[in-house]
Design a protein around this motif. Structure first.
Motif, PDB file in Angstrom:
ATOM      1  N   SER A 164      -8.458  35.871  56.561  1.00 46.14           N
ATOM      2  CA  SER A 164      -7.829  36.731  55.586  1.00 46.14           C
ATOM      3  C   SER A 164      -7.737  38.117  56.186  1.00 46.14           C
ATOM      4  CB  SER A 164      -8.666  36.757  54.310  1.00 46.14           C
ATOM      5  OG  SER A 164      -8.439  37.978  53.634  1.00 46.14           O
ATOM      6  N   GLN A 166      -6.919  40.656  54.969  1.00 44.28           N
ATOM      7  CA  GLN A 166      -7.332  41.698  54.035  1.00 44.28           C
ATOM      8  C   GLN A 166      -8.825  41.927  54.041  1.00 44.28           C
ATOM      9  OE1 GLN A 166      -5.122  43.108  51.802  1.00 44.28           O
ATOM     10  NE2 GLN A 166      -3.336  41.870  52.306  1.00 44.28           N
ATOM     11  N   GLU A 167      -9.614  40.892  54.325  1.00 45.92           N
ATOM     12  CA  GLU A 167     -11.041  40.982  54.031  1.00 45.92           C
ATOM     13  C   GLU A 167     -11.927  40.955  55.251  1.00 45.92           C
ATOM     14  OE1 GLU A 167     -12.303  38.506  50.868  1.00 45.92           O
ATOM     15  OE2 GLU A 167     -10.941  39.492  49.487  1.00 45.92           O
ATOM     16  N   GLU A 168     -11.432  40.537  56.402  1.00 49.26           N
ATOM     17  CA  GLU A 168     -12.299  40.443  57.554  1.00 49.26           C
ATOM     18  C   GLU A 168     -12.787  41.812  57.994  1.00 49.26           C
ATOM     19  OE1 GLU A 168     -11.857  36.827  60.385  1.00 49.26           O
ATOM     20  OE2 GLU A 168     -10.117  38.126  60.508  1.00 49.26           O
ATOM     21  N   GLU A 176     -17.035  43.782  57.134  1.00 53.68           N
ATOM     22  CA  GLU A 176     -16.957  42.847  56.014  1.00 53.68           C
ATOM     23  C   GLU A 176     -18.224  42.895  55.162  1.00 53.68           C
ATOM     24  OE1 GLU A 176     -14.853  38.536  55.718  1.00 53.68           O
ATOM     25  OE2 GLU A 176     -16.803  38.560  56.674  1.00 53.68           O
ATOM     26  N   TYR A 177     -18.035  42.540  53.895  1.00 59.18           N
ATOM     27  CA  TYR A 177     -19.159  42.426  52.956  1.00 59.18           C
ATOM     28  C   TYR A 177     -20.065  41.257  53.360  1.00 59.18           C
ATOM     29  CZ  TYR A 177     -15.831  38.963  51.313  1.00 59.18           C
ATOM     30  OH  TYR A 177     -14.950  37.928  51.271  1.00 59.18           O
ATOM     31  N   ALA A 204     -15.164  41.412  43.256  1.00 61.15           N
ATOM     32  CA  ALA A 204     -14.341  42.152  44.228  1.00 61.15           C
ATOM     33  C   ALA A 204     -14.827  43.583  44.382  1.00 61.15           C
ATOM     34  CB  ALA A 204     -12.870  42.124  43.793  1.00 61.15           C
ATOM     35  N   ARG A 207     -18.108  43.577  46.371  1.00 56.47           N
ATOM     36  CA  ARG A 207     -17.874  43.347  47.797  1.00 56.47           C
ATOM     37  C   ARG A 207     -17.313  44.590  48.471  1.00 56.47           C
ATOM     38  NH1 ARG A 207     -15.523  37.123  47.542  1.00 56.47           N
ATOM     39  NH2 ARG A 207     -17.564  36.146  47.865  1.00 56.47           N
ATOM     40  N   ARG A 208     -16.409  45.248  47.791  1.00 56.29           N
ATOM     41  CA  ARG A 208     -15.814  46.467  48.346  1.00 56.29           C
ATOM     42  C   ARG A 208     -16.893  47.538  48.559  1.00 56.29           C
ATOM     43  NH1 ARG A 208     -11.039  48.768  50.595  1.00 56.29           N
ATOM     44  NH2 ARG A 208     -11.611  50.949  50.645  1.00 56.29           N
ATOM     45  N   ALA A 211     -19.085  46.597  51.468  1.00 51.87           N
ATOM     46  CA  ALA A 211     -18.374  46.825  52.730  1.00 51.87           C
ATOM     47  C   ALA A 211     -18.409  48.306  53.084  1.00 51.87           C
ATOM     48  CB  ALA A 211     -16.933  46.325  52.623  1.00 51.87           C
TER      49      ALA A 211
END
Ligand code: SAH
Length: 243
Positions: A164, A166-168, A176-177, A204, A207-208, A211
């Motif tokens: 992803s 967006q998330e890596e 990343e988280y 979400a 996690r943000r 991160a």
């Protein structure tokens, strides 16, 4: 479009190496990417197929010869792939550069050995020096495998949903988280309750913030560098389709 890798090395047996296994190996067999190795020694001089010589100005070690390397590179013929030289003096490899390379036609990669390569070769063939980090390896081969691995996992179909953008780590300039999976309690440590709450908006947000916390703690330089900020809004353009 197949991602075409051509690697110039005096150790062609090091390839595909680890990239012949797992997802990269399957993608190689499936033709998602292709690998050609060129043995620099085939272009070496004399009965000993000499590829290196003593440094002008003296000093330890040996230097790879410009004439030999030029012949090896020129045997590939002209194409639109970037020509890279793995080098600790190069620009450090970033996910941003990896994304761009993976969206292109592939790469020609020259692996240095000994003290490095004659400077005139780098200039004459317009090589882009790429480093995999601020430490010195004994040769460019493992660095080339690192670069190729990072590219191949981004090729369409190689990792499916697992990648992803967006998330890596490094997306949006963040690490990343943290991840968790069963068992729910491991050696007295529970999975953070919020992840089991089923509330996707809260998850979400958590996690943000994790991160952001990790990035602040471990890599404050990333937050300011903003490598990938613009990638997500402006994904790299695919090159023209070619065989
Ligand atoms: N004398 C050189 C190091 C040579 S190491 C110097 O001090 O800069 C031999 C080869 O290993 C290099 O030509 C390069 O191809 C490769 N190499 C070593 N470290 C590397 C790194 N961090 N990134 C990419 N390639 C590297």
């Amino acid at each position: 479009m197949t991602f075409r890798a051509t690697v110039l090395t005096i150790f062609p047996d090091m390839f595909p190496g680890a990239l012949g296994m797992s997802l990269a190996g399957k993608a190689l067999a499936a033709g998602t990417w292709s690998l050609e190795t060129i043995d620099i020694r085939d272009f070496g001089i004399g009965v000993h197929r000499q590829v290196d010589d003593t440094p002008a100005g003296g000093g330890p070690g040996m230097v790879m010869k410009a004439d030999v390397l030029a012949r090896a590179i020129d045997s590939i013929g002209a194409d639109d792939r970037p020509r890279l030289l793995m080098s600790p003096r190069g620009r450090p490899l970033t996910q941003r550069r990896v994304i761009d390379l993976a969206a292109g036609p592939g790469a020609v990669i020259l692996c240095g050995r000994f003290e490095g390569v004659d400077e005139r070769l780098i200039e004459a063939r317009g090589l882009e020096e790429v480093s995999v980090g601020d430490y010195v390896l004994s040769g460019g081969e493992i660095a080339a495998l690192v670069l190729l691995d990072a590219c191949i996992r981004l090729l369409p179909g190689v990792m499916g949903k697992a990648v992803s953008a967006q998330e890596e780590s490094f997306a949006q300039g963040l690490l990343e988280y943290p991840h968790f999976t069963r068992p729910q309690v491991f050696e007295g440590r529970p999975i953070p309750g919020i992840l089991l709450s089923g509330d996707h908006a809260k998850i979400a947000a958590w996690r943000r913030s994790e991160a952001e916390r990790l990035t602040r703690e471990r890599r404050p330089d990333l937050a300011t560098r903003g490598d990938l900020d613009s990638v997500l809004e402006n994904p790299p353009k695919k090159g023209p389709s070619k065989a």
